[in-house]
Structure formats: structure tokens, C-alpha cells
Scaffold this motif. Structure first.
Motif, PDB file in Angstrom:
ATOM      1  N   ILE A   1       0.811  -1.370  -0.059  1.00  0.00           N
ATOM      2  CA  ILE A   1       0.047  -0.106  -0.108  1.00  0.00           C
ATOM      3  C   ILE A   1       0.896   1.191   0.106  1.00  0.00           C
ATOM      4  O   ILE A   1       0.382   2.317  -0.113  1.00  0.00           O
ATOM      5  CB  ILE A   1      -0.704   0.086   1.141  1.00  0.00           C
ATOM      6  N   GLY A   2       2.132   1.045   0.106  1.00  0.00           N
ATOM      7  CA  GLY A   2       3.049   2.264   0.078  1.00  0.00           C
ATOM      8  C   GLY A   2       3.087   3.258   1.094  1.00  0.00           C
ATOM      9  O   GLY A   2       3.318   4.607   0.789  1.00  0.00           O
ATOM     10  N   LEU A   3       2.642   2.853   2.228  1.00  0.00           N
ATOM     11  CA  LEU A   3       2.641   3.763   3.524  1.00  0.00           C
ATOM     12  C   LEU A   3       3.654   3.205   4.541  1.00  0.00           C
ATOM     13  O   LEU A   3       3.834   1.937   4.319  1.00  0.00           O
ATOM     14  CB  LEU A   3       1.172   3.806   4.028  1.00  0.00           C
ATOM     15  N   GLY A   4       4.190   4.091   5.459  1.00  0.00           N
ATOM     16  CA  GLY A   4       5.095   3.778   6.460  1.00  0.00           C
ATOM     17  C   GLY A   4       4.649   2.515   7.182  1.00  0.00           C
ATOM     18  O   GLY A   4       3.533   2.160   7.385  1.00  0.00           O
ATOM     19  N   ARG A   5       5.658   1.851   8.255  1.00  0.00           N
ATOM     20  CA  ARG A   5       5.477   0.958   8.908  1.00  0.00           C
ATOM     21  C   ARG A   5       4.539   1.190  10.234  1.00  0.00           C
ATOM     22  O   ARG A   5       3.866   0.525  10.605  1.00  0.00           O
ATOM     23  CB  ARG A   5       6.814   0.278   9.292  1.00  0.00           C
ATOM     24  N   THR A   6       4.702   2.578  10.718  1.00  0.00           N
ATOM     25  CA  THR A   6       3.888   2.708  11.870  1.00  0.00           C
ATOM     26  C   THR A   6       2.505   2.709  11.615  1.00  0.00           C
ATOM     27  O   THR A   6       1.574   2.221  12.223  1.00  0.00           O
ATOM     28  CB  THR A   6       4.491   4.049  12.326  1.00  0.00           C
ATOM     29  N   PRO A   7       2.095   3.647  10.522  1.00  0.00           N
ATOM     30  CA  PRO A   7       0.540   3.476  10.368  1.00  0.00           C
ATOM     31  C   PRO A   7       0.132   2.165   9.800  1.00  0.00           C
ATOM     32  O   PRO A   7      -1.073   1.877  10.214  1.00  0.00           O
ATOM     33  CB  PRO A   7       0.458   4.644   9.248  1.00  0.00           C
ATOM     34  N   VAL A   8       0.935   1.372   9.147  1.00  0.00           N
ATOM     35  CA  VAL A   8       0.513  -0.028   8.715  1.00  0.00           C
ATOM     36  C   VAL A   8      -0.003  -0.647  10.109  1.00  0.00           C
ATOM     37  O   VAL A   8      -0.648  -1.256   9.929  1.00  0.00           O
ATOM     38  CB  VAL A   8       1.515  -0.478   7.714  1.00  0.00           C
ATOM     39  N   ARG A   9       1.150  -0.445  10.770  1.00  0.00           N
ATOM     40  CA  ARG A   9       1.041  -1.405  12.156  1.00  0.00           C
ATOM     41  C   ARG A   9      -0.265  -1.175  12.856  1.00  0.00           C
ATOM     42  O   ARG A   9      -0.986  -1.986  13.564  1.00  0.00           O
ATOM     43  CB  ARG A   9       2.272  -1.332  13.018  1.00  0.00           C
ATOM     44  N   GLU A  10      -0.593   0.413  13.065  1.00  0.00           N
ATOM     45  CA  GLU A  10      -1.558   0.897  13.514  1.00  0.00           C
ATOM     46  C   GLU A  10      -2.916   0.324  13.008  1.00  0.00           C
ATOM     47  O   GLU A  10      -3.819   0.054  13.545  1.00  0.00           O
ATOM     48  CB  GLU A  10      -1.631   2.428  13.671  1.00  0.00           C
ATOM     49  N   ALA A  11      -2.985   0.289  11.601  1.00  0.00           N
ATOM     50  CA  ALA A  11      -4.106  -0.113  10.756  1.00  0.00           C
ATOM     51  C   ALA A  11      -4.201  -1.741  11.180  1.00  0.00           C
ATOM     52  O   ALA A  11      -5.247  -2.163  11.398  1.00  0.00           O
ATOM     53  CB  ALA A  11      -3.827  -0.139   9.573  1.00  0.00           C
ATOM     54  N   ILE A  12      -3.246  -2.375  11.015  1.00  0.00           N
ATOM     55  CA  ILE A  12      -3.248  -4.021  11.448  1.00  0.00           C
ATOM     56  C   ILE A  12      -3.986  -4.228  12.873  1.00  0.00           C
ATOM     57  O   ILE A  12      -4.777  -4.906  12.922  1.00  0.00           O
ATOM     58  CB  ILE A  12      -1.873  -4.489  11.310  1.00  0.00           C
ATOM     59  N   GLN A  13      -3.566  -3.272  13.630  1.00  0.00           N
ATOM     60  CA  GLN A  13      -3.981  -3.394  15.142  1.00  0.00           C
ATOM     61  C   GLN A  13      -5.355  -3.366  15.184  1.00  0.00           C
ATOM     62  O   GLN A  13      -6.353  -3.997  15.556  1.00  0.00           O
ATOM     63  CB  GLN A  13      -3.429  -2.405  16.202  1.00  0.00           C
ATOM     64  N   ARG A  14      -5.855  -2.339  14.439  1.00  0.00           N
ATOM     65  CA  ARG A  14      -7.226  -1.976  14.293  1.00  0.00           C
ATOM     66  C   ARG A  14      -8.198  -3.289  13.645  1.00  0.00           C
ATOM     67  O   ARG A  14      -9.225  -3.512  14.125  1.00  0.00           O
ATOM     68  CB  ARG A  14      -7.734  -0.583  13.853  1.00  0.00           C
ATOM     69  N   LEU A  15      -7.528  -3.572  12.555  1.00  0.00           N
ATOM     70  CA  LEU A  15      -8.232  -4.767  11.871  1.00  0.00           C
ATOM     71  C   LEU A  15      -8.488  -6.175  12.660  1.00  0.00           C
ATOM     72  O   LEU A  15      -9.239  -6.569  12.520  1.00  0.00           O
ATOM     73  CB  LEU A  15      -7.553  -4.877  10.518  1.00  0.00           C
ATOM     74  N   SER A  16      -7.226  -6.143  13.469  1.00  0.00           N
ATOM     75  CA  SER A  16      -7.316  -7.366  14.279  1.00  0.00           C
ATOM     76  C   SER A  16      -8.381  -7.118  15.285  1.00  0.00           C
ATOM     77  O   SER A  16      -9.124  -8.168  15.599  1.00  0.00           O
ATOM     78  CB  SER A  16      -5.927  -7.555  14.953  1.00  0.00           C
ATOM     79  N   TRP A  17      -8.588  -6.121  15.858  1.00  0.00           N
ATOM     80  CA  TRP A  17      -9.634  -5.874  16.917  1.00  0.00           C
ATOM     81  C   TRP A  17     -10.934  -5.979  16.414  1.00  0.00           C
ATOM     82  O   TRP A  17     -11.739  -6.570  16.995  1.00  0.00           O
ATOM     83  CB  TRP A  17      -9.562  -4.276  17.566  1.00  0.00           C
ATOM     84  N   GLU A  18     -11.108  -5.717  15.054  1.00  0.00           N
ATOM     85  CA  GLU A  18     -12.286  -5.756  14.360  1.00  0.00           C
ATOM     86  C   GLU A  18     -12.692  -7.300  13.878  1.00  0.00           C
ATOM     87  O   GLU A  18     -13.715  -7.531  13.154  1.00  0.00           O
ATOM     88  CB  GLU A  18     -12.424  -4.878  13.239  1.00  0.00           C
ATOM     89  N   GLY A  19     -11.801  -8.391  14.029  1.00  0.00           N
ATOM     90  CA  GLY A  19     -11.936  -9.740  13.621  1.00  0.00           C
ATOM     91  C   GLY A  19     -11.721  -9.799  12.050  1.00  0.00           C
ATOM     92  O   GLY A  19     -11.930 -10.897  11.425  1.00  0.00           O
ATOM     93  N   LEU A  20     -11.187  -8.916  11.243  1.00  0.00           N
ATOM     94  CA  LEU A  20     -10.778  -9.076  10.163  1.00  0.00           C
ATOM     95  C   LEU A  20      -9.211  -9.543   9.685  1.00  0.00           C
ATOM     96  O   LEU A  20      -8.825 -10.006   8.596  1.00  0.00           O
ATOM     97  CB  LEU A  20     -10.914  -7.859   9.352  1.00  0.00           C
ATOM     98  N   MET A  21      -8.414  -9.430  10.570  1.00  0.00           N
ATOM     99  CA  MET A  21      -7.024  -9.969  10.691  1.00  0.00           C
ATOM    100  C   MET A  21      -6.688 -10.689  12.083  1.00  0.00           C
ATOM    101  O   MET A  21      -7.377 -10.224  13.070  1.00  0.00           O
ATOM    102  CB  MET A  21      -6.003  -8.723  10.486  1.00  0.00           C
ATOM    103  N   GLU A  22      -5.789 -11.676  11.912  1.00  0.00           N
ATOM    104  CA  GLU A  22      -5.281 -12.177  13.244  1.00  0.00           C
ATOM    105  C   GLU A  22      -3.612 -12.165  13.554  1.00  0.00           C
ATOM    106  O   GLU A  22      -3.022 -12.417  12.224  1.00  0.00           O
ATOM    107  CB  GLU A  22      -5.699 -13.745  13.300  1.00  0.00           C
ATOM    108  N   ILE A  23      -3.262 -11.461  14.488  1.00  0.00           N
ATOM    109  CA  ILE A  23      -1.727 -11.300  14.407  1.00  0.00           C
ATOM    110  C   ILE A  23      -1.263 -12.381  15.068  1.00  0.00           C
ATOM    111  O   ILE A  23      -1.513 -12.762  16.145  1.00  0.00           O
ATOM    112  CB  ILE A  23      -1.375  -9.990  15.164  1.00  0.00           C
ATOM    113  N   ARG A  24      -0.303 -13.083  14.460  1.00  0.00           N
ATOM    114  CA  ARG A  24       0.094 -14.583  14.776  1.00  0.00           C
ATOM    115  C   ARG A  24       1.682 -14.235  15.070  1.00  0.00           C
ATOM    116  O   ARG A  24       2.507 -13.986  14.189  1.00  0.00           O
ATOM    117  CB  ARG A  24       0.010 -15.544  13.933  1.00  0.00           C
TER     118      ARG A  24
END
Length: 217
Positions: free
Chosen positions: A43-66
Motif C-alpha cells: 500500500i506504499g505507506l510507512g510501517r507505523t501507520p500500517v502497524r496501527e491499521a493492522i491492530q485495528r483490523l485485528s480488533w475488528e476480527g478481520l485480521m489475526e496477528i500471529r
């Protein structure tokens, strides 16, 4: 047409919007495993915003951080579509009624733009445009309803629902879905609280019927 990215948005919000779209449209395949680095590159964005987005998507049940095993995209189990709609129904009716009661100029313009975008999507047969318009409608609803508790509850359910609809109904259900959404918008802009609630209820019933049909396939 609602844009994929809004320039004034913070980077984390843009990262979330981009990843959410990839998940909804199955460009990130259900059940697949990826990495933070791969998503940053995609997606061409920095690691920090992507990490924050992943955390939010994990909370919403759309991703799982393993840990040490990557990031899994939520699987799609057709029977879960009904559960999503059942959970969503009450809050959608509430939001529609409150939006009709409280809608002001900024939200009203967003509703009009969403309705026009949906109509253009139908004319062009463009499902991606429709999904973007549907997202914009949800955001207008959240703004107009002035109930952040209900909006925060509804948001992940709306995303899950879009993903199921895209997987199981987007090939035949575009016109019907747009008509129901535009019906809600019209009732809200008319400031008809009762009609807005009824239109939201009709939309949830339609989606529930699609979910039941998908299970029977």
C-alpha cells in the motif's frame, strides 16, 4: 465518487482504508497469511501507520496477528454472514432513525454524494464503486446520527457484511442493493425518522435473505 484515500486523513487512517478495501474485495484472500513488510510494500505507506491499521483490523476480527508466524486474513465461513446481519440489524435501524432526526448540512451533502455514486455504480456495473459509495454512506450515517457508541459498534459489522456481500452476491445483487440504500438516504434527507427505520429494516431483511440463500447453495 468517494475516493479510495482522502488526502487530509492521517496516515494510519489511510492505511486502514487501503487494507480494509483489500480485505473486502478479497485481494487479500480469506485465510491467507501475509506479513507487515509485505503490506507496507503493497500500500506504499510507512510501517507505523500500517502497524496501527493492522491492530485495528485485528480488533475488528478481520485480521489475526500471529507472533512469529505472520498476519492471517480472517477466513470466510458462509454461515457467519447471518450472524453478522443479526448483530447489525438493531444498530442499523437505530442509526438510520437518529440520522433522520439529526441530519445537518455536512452529512446531508455526504448522503447525496453517496446516492449519486451508487446510481453511477449501477449504470456502469462497477461493484468497486458501489462498495466505496456504501462505505461513504456508513460514514455519513455515523456523522448524522451523532451517536459514536452505536457507530463504533456498527463499523466492523458493516465491513464484514460488505466482504460477505462481495463474495456471495456482487455478481447479481448490485441494482437491488443500491435501490435499498438509496431508499434509506431519501428517508433520512426527508427527515422522516419512521421511514428511515423501516428502510434500514428492509435492507437488513434483504441481506439476511442473501445470507440464507448463500448457505443453501
Amino acid at each position: 465518487m468517494p475516493s479510495e484515500q482522502i488526502p487530509s486523513e492521517p496516515a494510519a487512517a489511510r492505511a486502514y482504508r487501503a487494507l480494509e478495501r483489500l480485505i473486502v474485495t478479497l485481494d487479500l484472500a480469506p485465510g491467507s497469511v501475509t506479513t507487515e513488510t509485505a503490506l507496507v510494500e503493497r500500500i506504499g505507506l510507512g510501517r507505523t501507520p500500517v502497524r496501527e491499521a493492522i491492530q485495528r483490523l485485528s480488533w475488528e476480527g478481520l485480521m489475526e496477528i500471529r507472533p512469529r508466524a505472520g498476519i492471517a486474513v480472517a477466513a470466510l465461513h458462509v454461515g457467519d454472514w447471518r450472524k453478522v446481519i443479526d448483530a447489525r440489524r438493531g444498530v442499523e435501524i437505530l442509526l438510520a432513525r437518529q440520522a433522520a432526526r439529526n441530519v445537518a448540512n455536512e452529512a446531508a451533502e455526504q448522503f447525496r454524494e453517496a446516492a449519486l455514486a451508487m446510481q453511477r455504480a449501477v449504470i456502469n456495473g462497477n461493484v468497486i464503486f458501489f462498495l466505496e459509495a456504501d462505505k461513504a454512506l456508513d460514514e455519513a450515517m455515523a456523522l448524522a446520527a451523532e451517536n459514536p457508541y452505536a457507530s463504533r459498534l456498527a463499523a466492523p459489522l458493516q465491513t464484514h457484511s460488505r466482504r460477505f456481500w462481495f463474495r456471495y452476491k456482487s455478481d447479481t445483487g448490485l441494482t437491488e442493493a443500491a435501490e435499498h440504500h438509496v431508499g434509506i438516504i431519501k428517508a433520512i434527507l426527508d427527515r422522516d425518522e419512521e421511514a428511515a427505520g423501516k428502510e434500514a429494516k428492509r435492507l437488513m431483511a434483504l441481506l439476511r435473505s442473501h445470507a440464507e440463500a448463500a448457505v443453501r447453495r
